[in-house]
Design an enzyme around this catalytic site. Structure first.
Site, PDB file in Angstrom:
ATOM      1  N   HIS A 145      73.492  28.703  67.866  1.00 24.59           N
ATOM      2  CA  HIS A 145      72.220  28.515  67.162  1.00 24.59           C
ATOM      3  C   HIS A 145      71.823  29.756  66.370  1.00 24.59           C
ATOM      4  O   HIS A 145      70.643  30.018  66.170  1.00 24.59           O
ATOM      5  CB  HIS A 145      71.101  28.103  68.131  1.00 24.59           C
ATOM      6  CG  HIS A 145      70.881  29.061  69.268  1.00 24.59           C
ATOM      7  ND1 HIS A 145      69.727  29.784  69.411  1.00 24.59           N
ATOM      8  CD2 HIS A 145      71.665  29.395  70.312  1.00 24.59           C
ATOM      9  CE1 HIS A 145      69.817  30.530  70.499  1.00 24.59           C
ATOM     10  NE2 HIS A 145      70.979  30.310  71.057  1.00 24.59           N
ATOM     11  N   HIS A 146      72.822  30.528  65.896  1.00 26.72           N
ATOM     12  CA  HIS A 146      72.559  31.727  65.109  1.00 26.72           C
ATOM     13  C   HIS A 146      73.341  31.672  63.796  1.00 26.72           C
ATOM     14  O   HIS A 146      74.083  32.594  63.457  1.00 26.72           O
ATOM     15  CB  HIS A 146      72.961  32.984  65.887  1.00 26.72           C
ATOM     16  CG  HIS A 146      72.153  33.221  67.125  1.00 26.72           C
ATOM     17  ND1 HIS A 146      72.553  34.087  68.102  1.00 26.72           N
ATOM     18  CD2 HIS A 146      70.968  32.721  67.532  1.00 26.72           C
ATOM     19  CE1 HIS A 146      71.647  34.109  69.071  1.00 26.72           C
ATOM     20  NE2 HIS A 146      70.680  33.284  68.744  1.00 26.72           N
ATOM     21  N   ALA A 147      73.181  30.621  63.047  1.00 24.84           N
ATOM     22  CA  ALA A 147      73.946  30.432  61.816  1.00 24.84           C
ATOM     23  C   ALA A 147      73.683  31.553  60.816  1.00 24.84           C
ATOM     24  O   ALA A 147      72.550  32.016  60.658  1.00 24.84           O
ATOM     25  CB  ALA A 147      73.593  29.089  61.182  1.00 24.84           C
TER      26      ALA A 147
END
Length: 631
Positions: A556-558
């Site tokens: 969830h850290h694009a």
């Protein structure tokens, strides 16, 4: 289009970790700034209460309903228990003032110094060196867990003596290089919360400490355990690149969430004539005259994105920028907006009937993320820490639970994100720096799927070690247009593991090493952890663990989809001053500019580049940044 366009100095597209601090800083310097945010400005307890961050990620007031693909092979994709047929895997994204800082877990951990040094090397710009970038952390932070250094006496001889004495000098010299006057308040998670369940806390912390020492092959140093130095953000820790056992810094103020939204609100109160934040306003394209950005076009979208995106879009409005347009829409929507405006890979643009203004093949490429998995165990009894906590706001007129009453008094479990203790370690002893960040939380967390926030605390006898792999090697993810409707989500595929360009499987083996480490910790915990539920006892050998990680990992850290680099690199989109190659008066300032994914958590590095961008923009405008000088 309706009405005459308004005119401001700068238009900033997006109010998250990249756009929010930047817009605030420009307004403080006397510029007129318009921030256009697609989401609303609603605020409720799911936002305010740190422990409710999972609720916020699924709250329609904030959540941008986003699903992604991990693989190109449909058979492999279906093996993920979190996959939703026909949609993919849920990916938490927020559309609201503050962007994804409205739902992130508040973990505020400094990246590795080589993350900055790598940008300096790639661009030839020494202003990106680790020492220079640390000053932006000092500017941002308002540290509340370390004492502010005392002022040295005026007498030079005495000042030199105090500054040079061991131990005593720490009272006068900021050796940890923390900031104490910034806009982002930071606290360490309170270990006393865990100590409410004293027996469990003592056994778990002891097990972690003993096991970590075993992996290192030596006793833990004081700064690596729960000794006098438990701070992963200390400059000395960063320089030594230490493995260790740490408490977790969080960005909270008075027990409440603190981030980009609060920064914008504070500057708006002081400079309302300079800073305008317009919510429910979706930018549909950049206005270009030739290859010069002169403004943006946007539509008013009440209730977006929860209201959906069907039917004919409303009439567009325009706003023009005297100086520059700055795109800070995030790793998915920044490349989407550039492509809709004719900036991107020529072949893809033409396939959608979009006129090519600037052929930049790197737009939407280089997508990266971390890999994360959870090891979930059942404990012998419920956690006393959360026994009476419901983890939901009280209904109107209802009696709040005891933990909520504590939160109103700025204390208790709801003032925390749920994670207190973390381990940093190397998956391979040959690595120069730790690449695993492993943290424990009293919940059953197996990744993101619709409804996950309600299920986290359904059982009060579950403990999860979340294993996060930083500095991943896979850079093969892509963000592509689905169609030309600006309200539509782009097509996102991360091409996980060997589906991407990490063909040697280094990332996969690192996550497996993390599972092995966690299992050794759990074995050392004795009888407190009764049974491993996930991945479970049936997953034992390394091949089985590799298969589990391939099937169940998430992120969830694009970042990385408009990477920074020299104009000679066809994959680069922006230069070291955030300017889009080939387009005048246009910059990108958000997580999409990172050439390689930084650190373990991306929000703090993004805040830092936002502050740096403000400096270079003001310098290019002939303005001196309106901030106190760095020490």
């Amino acid at each position: 289009m309706t009405g005459e366009p308004e005119v401001v100095d700068y238009v900033v597209v997006g109010s998250g970790a990249g756009g929010g601090p930047l817009a605030a800083r420009l307004a403080e310097a006397g510029m007129t700034v318009l921030v256009l945010e697609a989401g609303g400005d609603h605020e409720n307890d799911n936002y305010r209460v740190p422990a409710f961050h999972a609720n916020a990620s699924e709250d329609p007031a904030y959540a941008w309903d986003t699903f992604v693909d991990h693989y190109t092979d449909p058979a492999q994709a279906k093996r993920d228990s979190k996959a939703v047929a026909g949609r993919g895997v849920m990916y938490p994204r927020a559309s609201t003032v503050g962007g994804c800082t409205a739902h992130h877990a508040l973990i505020t951990v400094y990246p590795d110094n080589d993350d900055w040094a790598g940008i300096a090397r790639a661009t030839g710009d020494p202003s990106w060196s680790a020492t220079a970038m640390r000053r932006y952390f000092e500017r941002i932070e308002r540290c509340r867990y370390r004492p502010r250094p005392k002022m040295l006496p005026r007498w030079r001889w005495l000042a030199d003596l105090l500054a040079g004495l061991p131990f005593l000098s720490d009272r006068y010299v900021n050796r940890g290089r923390h900031g104490f006057d910034g806009w982002l308040e930071t606290h360490l998670a309170d270990p006393h919360l865990v100590m409410r369940d004293r027996q469990l806390a003592a056994v778990l912390l002891s097990a972690v400490s003993r096991t970590l020492a075993g992996w290192l092959g030596r006793p833990l140093h004081v700064w690596e355990g729960l000794g006098s130095l438990v701070d992963p953000n200390d400059w000395r820790v960063q320089r030594r690149r230490l493995q260790g056992l740490w408490l977790i810094p969080m960005s909270t103020a008075q027990g409440r969430r603190s981030g980009s939204r609060e920064r914008l609100a504070e500057v708006r109160r002081r400079r309302p004539e300079r800073l305008i934040v317009r919510s429910e306003s979706l930018v549909t394209r950049l206005l270009l005259e030739g290859t010069t950005a002169v403004g943006v076009e946007y539509i008013e979208v009440p209730g977006f994105p929860a209201a959906g995106a069907t039917g004919t879009p409303p009439a567009a409005r325009q706003v023009r920028a005297r100086r520059e347009v700055i795109v800070s829409a995030g790793a998915f929507h920044t490349p989407k907006l550039l492509k809709l405006s004719g900036i991107g890979p020529a072949a893809e643009l033409r396939s959608h009937g979009i006129e090519v203004v600037c052929d930049r093949p790197g737009v939407g490429e280089n997508l990266q993320d971390r890999y994360e998995v959870g090891v979930v165990s059942r404990t012998t009894r419920n956690f006393a820490l959360i026994e009476d906590a419901t983890f939901v706001p009280p209904a109107p007129g209802a009696e709040p639970d005891p933990a909520y009453r504590d939160w109103l008094a700025q204390r208790g479990v709801y003032t925390s994100n749920g994670a207190v203790v973390a381990v940093t370690r190397k998956s391979d002893p040959a690595l120069p720096a730790p690449d695993l960040f492993i943290f424990g939380l009293p919940a059953d967390f197996r990744g993101y799927a619709p409804g996950y926030s309600a299920s986290l605390q359904r059982s009060r006898d579950r403990f999860t070690w979340a294993i996060l792999k930083s500095h991943t090697r896979n850079t093969a993810g892509r963000v592509l247009l689905r169609d030309t409707d600006p309200r539509a989500q782009p097509a996102v595929n991360f091409h996980y593991f060997t589906d991407g360009n990490d063909t040697a499987g280094a990332d996969l083996d690192a996550v497996v090493a993390g599972i092995e480490f966690v299992r050794s910790v759990n074995e050392a915990a004795g009888g407190v952890l009764e049974e491993e539920l996930w991945p479970g006892p049936e997953v034992r050998g390394r091949d089985e663990m590799r298969r589990f990680v391939q099937d169940e990992a998430w992120g969830h850290h694009a970042c990385g989809t408009c990477k920074m680099g020299p104009a000679s690199d066809p994959a680069a989109v922006v230069d070291s001053r955030f300017r889009v190659h080939g387009v005048n008066r246009l910059r990108v300032v958000d997580a999409s500019v990172f050439p390689r994914i930084p650190g373990a958590f991306i929000v703090l590095p993004t805040y830092m580049i936002s502050e740096k961008a403000a400096d270079v923009i003001l310098a290019d405008a002939g303005r001196r940044p309106a901030t106190r000088s760095f020490r």
